[in-house]
Design a protein around this motif. Sequence first.
Motif, mmCIF file in Angstrom:
data_model
loop_
_atom_site.group_PDB
_atom_site.id
_atom_site.type_symbol
_atom_site.label_atom_id
_atom_site.label_comp_id
_atom_site.label_asym_id
_atom_site.label_seq_id
_atom_site.Cartn_x
_atom_site.Cartn_y
_atom_site.Cartn_z
ATOM 1 N N ALA A 318 0.840 -1.084 0.160
ATOM 2 C CA ALA A 318 -0.026 0.001 0.020
ATOM 3 C C ALA A 318 1.059 1.286 0.110
ATOM 4 N N ARG A 319 0.544 2.279 -0.554
ATOM 5 C CA ARG A 319 0.960 3.730 -0.526
ATOM 6 C C ARG A 319 0.130 4.460 0.229
ATOM 7 N N ILE A 320 0.914 5.524 0.793
ATOM 8 C CA ILE A 320 -0.093 6.604 1.813
ATOM 9 C C ILE A 320 0.677 7.884 1.345
ATOM 10 N N HIS A 321 0.183 8.734 0.528
ATOM 11 C CA HIS A 321 0.702 9.853 0.087
ATOM 12 C C HIS A 321 0.208 11.219 0.975
ATOM 13 N N LEU A 394 4.552 7.151 1.801
ATOM 14 C CA LEU A 394 5.131 6.104 2.591
ATOM 15 C C LEU A 394 4.551 4.885 1.769
ATOM 16 N N GLY A 395 5.204 3.805 2.173
ATOM 17 C CA GLY A 395 4.805 2.327 1.521
ATOM 18 C C GLY A 395 4.913 1.367 2.533
ATOM 19 N N VAL A 396 4.200 0.445 2.682
ATOM 20 C CA VAL A 396 4.045 -0.510 3.516
ATOM 21 C C VAL A 396 3.831 -1.969 2.769
ATOM 22 N N ARG A 437 -4.058 13.752 2.820
ATOM 23 C CA ARG A 437 -3.485 12.495 2.586
ATOM 24 C C ARG A 437 -4.285 11.664 1.604
ATOM 25 N N VAL A 438 -3.748 10.854 0.890
ATOM 26 C CA VAL A 438 -4.071 9.965 0.095
ATOM 27 C C VAL A 438 -3.672 8.463 0.082
ATOM 28 N N VAL A 439 -4.817 7.489 0.334
ATOM 29 C CA VAL A 439 -4.109 6.231 0.248
ATOM 30 C C VAL A 439 -4.793 5.382 -0.548
#
Length: 568
Positions: A318-321, A394-396, A437-439
Amino acid sequence: MPESYDAIVIGAGHNGLIAANYLARAGRRVLVLEARDVVGGACTTEQLIPGADWSSCAFIAGLLRPEIISDLELEKYGLEMYQTEAMEVVIFDDGSHMFMWKDIDRTLKELERFSKADAKAFLDFGLRIKRFAQIITPFLMRPPTSRSAVLRAFEEAGAEDLFDEFVLSSTKDLLDRYFESEHIKGLFTFFGMISVWGGPSTPGTGYVYGHHSVGEFQGHLGQWGLVKGGMGGITQAMTRAAEAHGATVRLRAPVEEVLVSGTRARGVRLASGEEILAPVVLSNADPARSMLQLLPKGTVKPDLEEAMRRYDNRGSMARIHLLIDELPQYIGFGPGQGPQHEAQQIMGASVENFERAWEAQRRGELPGEFVIEAMIQSTTDPGLAPAGKHTMTLGVQQLPFELAGTTWDEERERFADAVLENLFRYAPNLRDHILERVVITPLDLERDYGLTGGNIFHGAMFLEQLFGSRPAPELAGYRTPVRGYYLCGSGTHPGGGVMGANGHNAAKVVLDDLAGRTADAPPPVRRAARRGLPDLVMSSKAGRELGYRVARQPALRRVVKIFTRSGG
């Protein structure tokens, strides 16, 4: 009467655009059809928040083959890549941190703070990676051979142990052979956990590490760079190059079905109902989507259909911007902007955290502790964000596509909140400085970016789905049982990442078929393993000590760089 072309490419991801470029340069009339309103697929730049541009999925360029950059003259068409001095920084919860620098002498001194023995082992590990790359790289820019042929290449080079380490082993076993520091192993483990369904102890994850290690930047193995304007700078340059050679790229043109007459492809039908004809159709979609959704029902024989249903697409991320108005003040660092903001930032990286993430992934759950990667490209490319603000991505990794008892749409915000709570332990000030934020969840990767199962590699990168078995033996050479219908995406050889070899190879196969050259190319010529000066020096204990002393000297950086070049 329907419009017609020599070839249609489904999807304007990087591999589709590369295939279109090579076909157009060969004089073919090519149409690229993209469902979204922007080129690039998962290699794209998007304005996710008004006024700010983001590399929404991939954000680092290290695998794109230099042959492709040269062949397609991508720099002429606007591609601009650059490097930061600090490549990675891993930040630990005790406030300590460790940098990996572009210059090896700085990296060695950094590793020494955690383990002098590991700093010395790092040189030997680097030479092992270089030798692995020398053997595996000739297989990348050509149609796949069998897995046994790849193994034979290692055997003939006297390097069976390299095959065992970087293809068959787990990331944990690979790193345990070279390093003792849990901090160092925690950082390196990250690169074997990218979009995997597994953990550090899962056999085969050593290849995920090895796949990334063969990348290069400006001729230097194992390094990466950034793209000015975000990763879309790559695919925008590819689009301009293709159009300059006569190709047409259409956006907002989702393909509903490949048209098939008998056993031959004859074009496509769009979701709008429009039909476009071509004797050649290449799909840049993942193999499952290409074979099970785009072809008319009954086209694929039952055995192959079943193989595609069993094709392993597990392993997502997943990405969280975040749009922020203050840079993170990481624990253990002083105030102000520094190299920690320009590097790829990794937090919570420990072998145990990766193992616990795998246990949660297997159960369809989210872990209590997240390993977080971050990039703030606006620190080096200010045009990406409004003045006084920054884009932080961010990346998980190691996330399940299906959640037990719930869905990603239901868990989206709770997941993002939990990740940010982990982040605030490393950067407490950010709690009050996140504007928007954008998920992007694993489900979004499938739904919005066309990645079945949310797998960014178009399928697991384990040995049973590599080389002559990617995605299946019947499809490994980019051809399908439907004449004129080809695969060119990351689900084909040599695998995922922004490498581009898939699109290059598929285009060459198409051109061979059109010219009547349908015989598969022979395996790459394998020369006797050439032992360069670094290998000879490092083959003895005294030589390794000498090599270590030389590599630590800033004054000898130019000499060291000569020996670390990918072809040296």
